[in-house]
Design a protein around this motif. Structure first.
Motif, PDB file in Angstrom:
ATOM      1  N   ALA A 195     -54.639 -72.100 -58.051  1.00 46.19           N
ATOM      2  CA  ALA A 195     -55.429 -70.932 -58.436  1.00 46.19           C
ATOM      3  C   ALA A 195     -55.023 -69.711 -57.607  1.00 46.19           C
ATOM      4  N   LEU A 196     -54.780 -69.926 -56.319  1.00 42.18           N
ATOM      5  CA  LEU A 196     -54.347 -68.812 -55.472  1.00 42.18           C
ATOM      6  C   LEU A 196     -52.942 -68.358 -55.847  1.00 42.18           C
ATOM      7  N   ALA A 197     -52.066 -69.312 -56.160  1.00 43.19           N
ATOM      8  CA  ALA A 197     -50.695 -68.968 -56.545  1.00 43.19           C
ATOM      9  C   ALA A 197     -50.683 -68.125 -57.804  1.00 43.19           C
ATOM     10  N   ALA A 198     -51.658 -68.378 -58.720  1.00 42.72           N
ATOM     11  CA  ALA A 198     -51.725 -67.625 -59.971  1.00 42.72           C
ATOM     12  C   ALA A 198     -52.134 -66.172 -59.730  1.00 42.72           C
ATOM     13  N   ARG A 199     -52.823 -65.902 -58.639  1.00 45.38           N
ATOM     14  CA  ARG A 199     -53.264 -64.550 -58.323  1.00 45.38           C
ATOM     15  C   ARG A 199     -52.146 -63.714 -57.683  1.00 45.38           C
ATOM     16  N   LEU A 200     -51.095 -64.414 -57.284  1.00 45.14           N
ATOM     17  CA  LEU A 200     -49.956 -63.705 -56.712  1.00 45.14           C
ATOM     18  C   LEU A 200     -48.955 -63.432 -57.828  1.00 45.14           C
ATOM     19  N   PRO A 201     -48.195 -62.337 -57.824  1.00 42.53           N
ATOM     20  CA  PRO A 201     -48.084 -61.354 -56.737  1.00 42.53           C
ATOM     21  C   PRO A 201     -49.057 -60.179 -56.845  1.00 42.53           C
ATOM     22  N   ARG A 202     -50.006 -60.246 -57.809  1.00 43.55           N
ATOM     23  CA  ARG A 202     -50.923 -59.105 -57.942  1.00 43.55           C
ATOM     24  C   ARG A 202     -51.778 -58.944 -56.691  1.00 43.55           C
ATOM     25  N   ALA A 203     -52.277 -60.060 -56.160  1.00 46.48           N
ATOM     26  CA  ALA A 203     -53.094 -60.006 -54.953  1.00 46.48           C
ATOM     27  C   ALA A 203     -52.201 -59.945 -53.720  1.00 46.48           C
ATOM     28  N   ASN A 204     -52.761 -59.455 -52.623  1.00 42.54           N
ATOM     29  CA  ASN A 204     -52.034 -59.371 -51.351  1.00 42.54           C
ATOM     30  C   ASN A 204     -52.112 -60.723 -50.631  1.00 42.54           C
ATOM     31  N   PHE A 205     -50.944 -61.254 -50.268  1.00 43.75           N
ATOM     32  CA  PHE A 205     -50.890 -62.581 -49.643  1.00 43.75           C
ATOM     33  C   PHE A 205     -51.689 -62.606 -48.347  1.00 43.75           C
ATOM     34  N   ALA A 206     -51.534 -61.574 -47.508  1.00 43.52           N
ATOM     35  CA  ALA A 206     -52.205 -61.535 -46.217  1.00 43.52           C
ATOM     36  C   ALA A 206     -53.716 -61.505 -46.399  1.00 43.52           C
ATOM     37  N   THR A 207     -54.185 -60.758 -47.407  1.00 42.72           N
ATOM     38  CA  THR A 207     -55.620 -60.676 -47.656  1.00 42.72           C
ATOM     39  C   THR A 207     -56.176 -62.030 -48.097  1.00 42.72           C
ATOM     40  N   LEU A 208     -55.458 -62.704 -48.997  1.00 42.62           N
ATOM     41  CA  LEU A 208     -55.893 -64.030 -49.443  1.00 42.62           C
ATOM     42  C   LEU A 208     -55.915 -65.015 -48.280  1.00 42.62           C
ATOM     43  N   ALA A 209     -54.919 -64.924 -47.378  1.00 44.21           N
ATOM     44  CA  ALA A 209     -54.884 -65.829 -46.225  1.00 44.21           C
ATOM     45  C   ALA A 209     -56.111 -65.631 -45.344  1.00 44.21           C
ATOM     46  N   LYS A 210     -56.484 -64.369 -45.104  1.00 44.89           N
ATOM     47  CA  LYS A 210     -57.674 -64.098 -44.288  1.00 44.89           C
ATOM     48  C   LYS A 210     -58.940 -64.621 -44.954  1.00 44.89           C
ATOM     49  N   GLN A 211     -58.992 -64.553 -46.275  1.00 45.64           N
ATOM     50  CA  GLN A 211     -60.193 -64.952 -47.002  1.00 45.64           C
ATOM     51  C   GLN A 211     -60.282 -66.460 -47.251  1.00 45.64           C
ATOM     52  N   LYS A 212     -59.176 -67.086 -47.540  1.00 46.98           N
ATOM     53  CA  LYS A 212     -59.201 -68.459 -48.057  1.00 46.98           C
ATOM     54  C   LYS A 212     -58.586 -69.543 -47.159  1.00 46.98           C
ATOM     55  N   SER A 213     -57.708 -69.176 -46.255  1.00 43.14           N
ATOM     56  CA  SER A 213     -56.959 -70.202 -45.518  1.00 43.14           C
ATOM     57  C   SER A 213     -57.853 -70.986 -44.561  1.00 43.14           C
ATOM     58  N   LEU A 214     -57.658 -72.318 -44.571  1.00 45.39           N
ATOM     59  CA  LEU A 214     -58.390 -73.193 -43.659  1.00 45.39           C
ATOM     60  C   LEU A 214     -57.765 -73.221 -42.261  1.00 45.39           C
ATOM     61  N   HIS A 215     -56.552 -72.706 -42.157  1.00 40.13           N
ATOM     62  CA  HIS A 215     -55.863 -72.682 -40.858  1.00 40.13           C
ATOM     63  C   HIS A 215     -56.306 -71.410 -40.143  1.00 40.13           C
ATOM     64  N   ARG A 216     -57.276 -71.565 -39.243  1.00 41.80           N
ATOM     65  CA  ARG A 216     -57.943 -70.414 -38.656  1.00 41.80           C
ATOM     66  C   ARG A 216     -56.991 -69.503 -37.883  1.00 41.80           C
ATOM     67  N   GLN A 217     -56.107 -70.091 -37.069  1.00 42.33           N
ATOM     68  CA  GLN A 217     -55.244 -69.270 -36.214  1.00 42.33           C
ATOM     69  C   GLN A 217     -54.360 -68.331 -37.024  1.00 42.33           C
ATOM     70  N   THR A 218     -53.671 -68.857 -38.057  1.00 38.58           N
ATOM     71  CA  THR A 218     -52.818 -67.997 -38.866  1.00 38.58           C
ATOM     72  C   THR A 218     -53.631 -67.195 -39.871  1.00 38.58           C
ATOM     73  N   GLY A 219     -54.734 -67.773 -40.336  1.00 39.85           N
ATOM     74  CA  GLY A 219     -55.552 -67.062 -41.318  1.00 39.85           C
ATOM     75  C   GLY A 219     -56.058 -65.741 -40.793  1.00 39.85           C
ATOM     76  N   GLU A 220     -56.474 -65.707 -39.527  1.00 42.43           N
ATOM     77  CA  GLU A 220     -56.956 -64.462 -38.926  1.00 42.43           C
ATOM     78  C   GLU A 220     -55.870 -63.405 -38.846  1.00 42.43           C
ATOM     79  N   ASN A 221     -54.597 -63.840 -38.837  1.00 45.17           N
ATOM     80  CA  ASN A 221     -53.455 -62.916 -38.766  1.00 45.17           C
ATOM     81  C   ASN A 221     -52.792 -62.719 -40.128  1.00 45.17           C
ATOM     82  N   GLY A 222     -53.550 -62.917 -41.186  1.00 47.36           N
ATOM     83  CA  GLY A 222     -52.992 -62.731 -42.526  1.00 47.36           C
ATOM     84  C   GLY A 222     -51.986 -63.822 -42.889  1.00 47.36           C
ATOM     85  N   GLY A 223     -52.124 -64.995 -42.269  1.00 50.94           N
ATOM     86  CA  GLY A 223     -51.251 -66.115 -42.575  1.00 50.94           C
ATOM     87  C   GLY A 223     -49.945 -66.129 -41.777  1.00 50.94           C
TER      88      GLY A 223
END
Length: 336
Positions: A200-228
Motif C-alpha cells: 500500500a505504501l509502495a503504491a503511494r510512491l512516487p507521488r508521496a514523499n518517501f521521507a514523510t512516509l518513513a516518519k509517519q509509518k516506519s516501525l524502525h524508530r531510529q531511521t524513521g525519525e530521520n525520514g528513513g
C-alpha cells in the motif's frame, strides 16, 4: 690441527670475540662443564644451519657457485672433520656477519671468521670425546635445534612461495574485482509489519514523499525519525535479500517490498559511489603479509591433521619414571 692453508691466513686477526666469550664463561662460573656445554650448544646450532644450507633448505647466493669450482669445497680439515664453505657461511651468519660478507670466503678468512669456526669444530670434537654428546640435555638441545631450523625453514619456504609476485597480483586483481562489484550506497527505508502494508505504501510512491512516509509509518524508530535515512552501507553488508533487490535499482528508485528480520521493508537508493582500490604499489606489502600469514596458518592446520598428537598426563609420566629429576638432567660427564 691440519688445515688446507695456514690458519685464517697470514696476518688475519685472531678470533678474540669467541675466545673472550669462552674465557668469560670460565671466569664467571668456574665450571668447565657449563662452559663446554654452552660452546657445544652453539656449535650444534651452527652445524644444523650449515646442513640446512648444504641440503638446499636455505638458499645459497649464486655468486658462490661462480667463485668456486666445487659446490661446497673444503675450507679446513680439523682432525677427522672438515669445515666446508657452507659451514663457514653458517658460522658467519650465526655470529652476526652480514649476508654479503658471509658469501665471500676470502673475507671470512681475512676477518678471522673461519678461525672461529675451526675453533668451534675442534671444541665440538673435544666435547664428543668427553662424552658430552651423550648427555640427555645435549641430545635434547640437538633435537630442539634441528626442529627449530627445519620448522622455520619450512615455514619460510611456504611463506615465500605464497607471496610470489604472481600471487600478489592475482590477489590484488581479485580485490579490485570485488570492489567493482560492490559500492557504497546511501539508503533510506520504511519498515512495516505486513506485506499488504508495504504494498500500500509502495503504491503511494512516487507521488508521496518517501521521507514523510518513513516518519509517519516506519516501525524502525531510529531511521524513521530521520525520514528513513540509513548510514552509508556497502551492498555486501545488507544481506542477500536486499542485495538482490538493489543490484539493478537506479538512483532514486525504491525496491519492491522485501521481507527482512525487521519486517516488510521498502528501500530507496539515494546515491551510489564506487569504491576505489589503492594502487598495487601501495597494497603490495599488505597483500604479501596476508598471503604469508594465510599460508603459514594453513600449513599449521595441515600439520595438526596429518600428525595427530596425544600428550600424556604429568601423572602418567611421573609414574613411568619416578626417579626422573626435574629441570636440567643427566649432567655431562667430563673425562679427566
Amino acid at each position: 690441527m691440519t688445515q688446507l692453508s695456514s690458519k685464517a691466513g697470514v696476518g688475519a686477526p685472531s678470533s678474540l670475540g669467541f675466545q673472550a666469550k669462552v674465557m668469560g664463561s670460565f671466569l664467571r662460573d668456574f665450571d668447565a662443564r657449563t662452559a663446554l656445554r654452552a660452546i657445544f650448544c652453539g656449535v650444534l646450532v651452527s652445524a644444523a644451519a650449515a646442513e640446512a644450507i648444504r641440503f638446499g633448505v636455505v638458499e645459497r647466493p649464486l655468486s658462490l657457485y661462480a667463485n668456486y669450482e666445487e659446490v661446497d669445497p673444503v675450507v679446513a680439515r680439523v682432525g677427522d672433520d672438515v669445515l666446508r664453505v657452507s659451514d663457514a657461511m653458517a658460522h658467519a651468519m650465526y655470529t652476526g656477519v652480514d649476508a654479503e660478507t658471509a658469501a665471500d670466503v676470502p673475507k671470512l678468512i681475512a676477518t678471522g671468521t673461519v678461525e672461529d669456526a675451526v675453533d668451534h669444530l675442534a671444541l665440538a670434537q673435544m666435547a664428543r670425546d668427553a662424552g658430552i654428546a651423550d648427555a640427555l640435555e645435549i641430545r635434547a638441545a640437538v633435537a630442539l635445534a634441528e626442529r627449530q631450523i627445519l620448522a622455520e625453514a619450512f615455514l619460510d619456504t611456504i611463506a615465500r612461495d605464497a607471496a610470489s609476485e604472481d600471487k600478489i597480483v592475482a590477489r590484488y586483481e581479485a580485490e579490485k574485482a570485488t570492489l567493482e562489484r560492490d559500492s557504497l550506497m546511501r539508503l533510506s527505508k520504511i519498515v512495516v509489519e505486513t506485506e499488504d502494508e508495504a504494498k500500500a505504501l509502495a503504491a503511494r510512491l512516487p507521488r508521496a514523499n518517501f521521507a514523510t512516509l518513513a516518519k509517519q509509518k516506519s516501525l524502525h524508530r531510529q531511521t524513521g525519525e530521520n525520514g528513513g535515512a540509513m548510514e552509508e552501507r556497502q551492498i555486501a553488508e545488507l544481506g542477500p535479500e536486499l542485495t538482490e533487490a538493489l543490484a539493478t535499482l537506479p538512483i532514486g528508485g525504491v525496491t519492491e517490498p522485501v521481507q527482512t528480520e525487521e519486517g516488510w521493508t521498502l528501500v530507496k537508493l539515494e546515491s551510489r559511489r564506487t569504491l576505489r582500490l589503492a594502487p598495487l604499489s601501495e597494497r603490495r606489502e599488505a597483500i604479501a603479509k596476508a598471503l604469508r600469514e594465510e599460508a603459514i596458518a594453513a600449513a599449521m592446520d595441515k600439520s595438526r591433521d596429518e600428525f595427530p598428537t596425544q600428550v600424556r598426563s604429568a601423572e602418567a609420566i611421573i609414574e613411568a619414571a619416578p626417579d626422573f629429576p626435574a629441570g636440567m638432567i643427566a649432567a655431562a660427564r667430563i673425562k679427566n
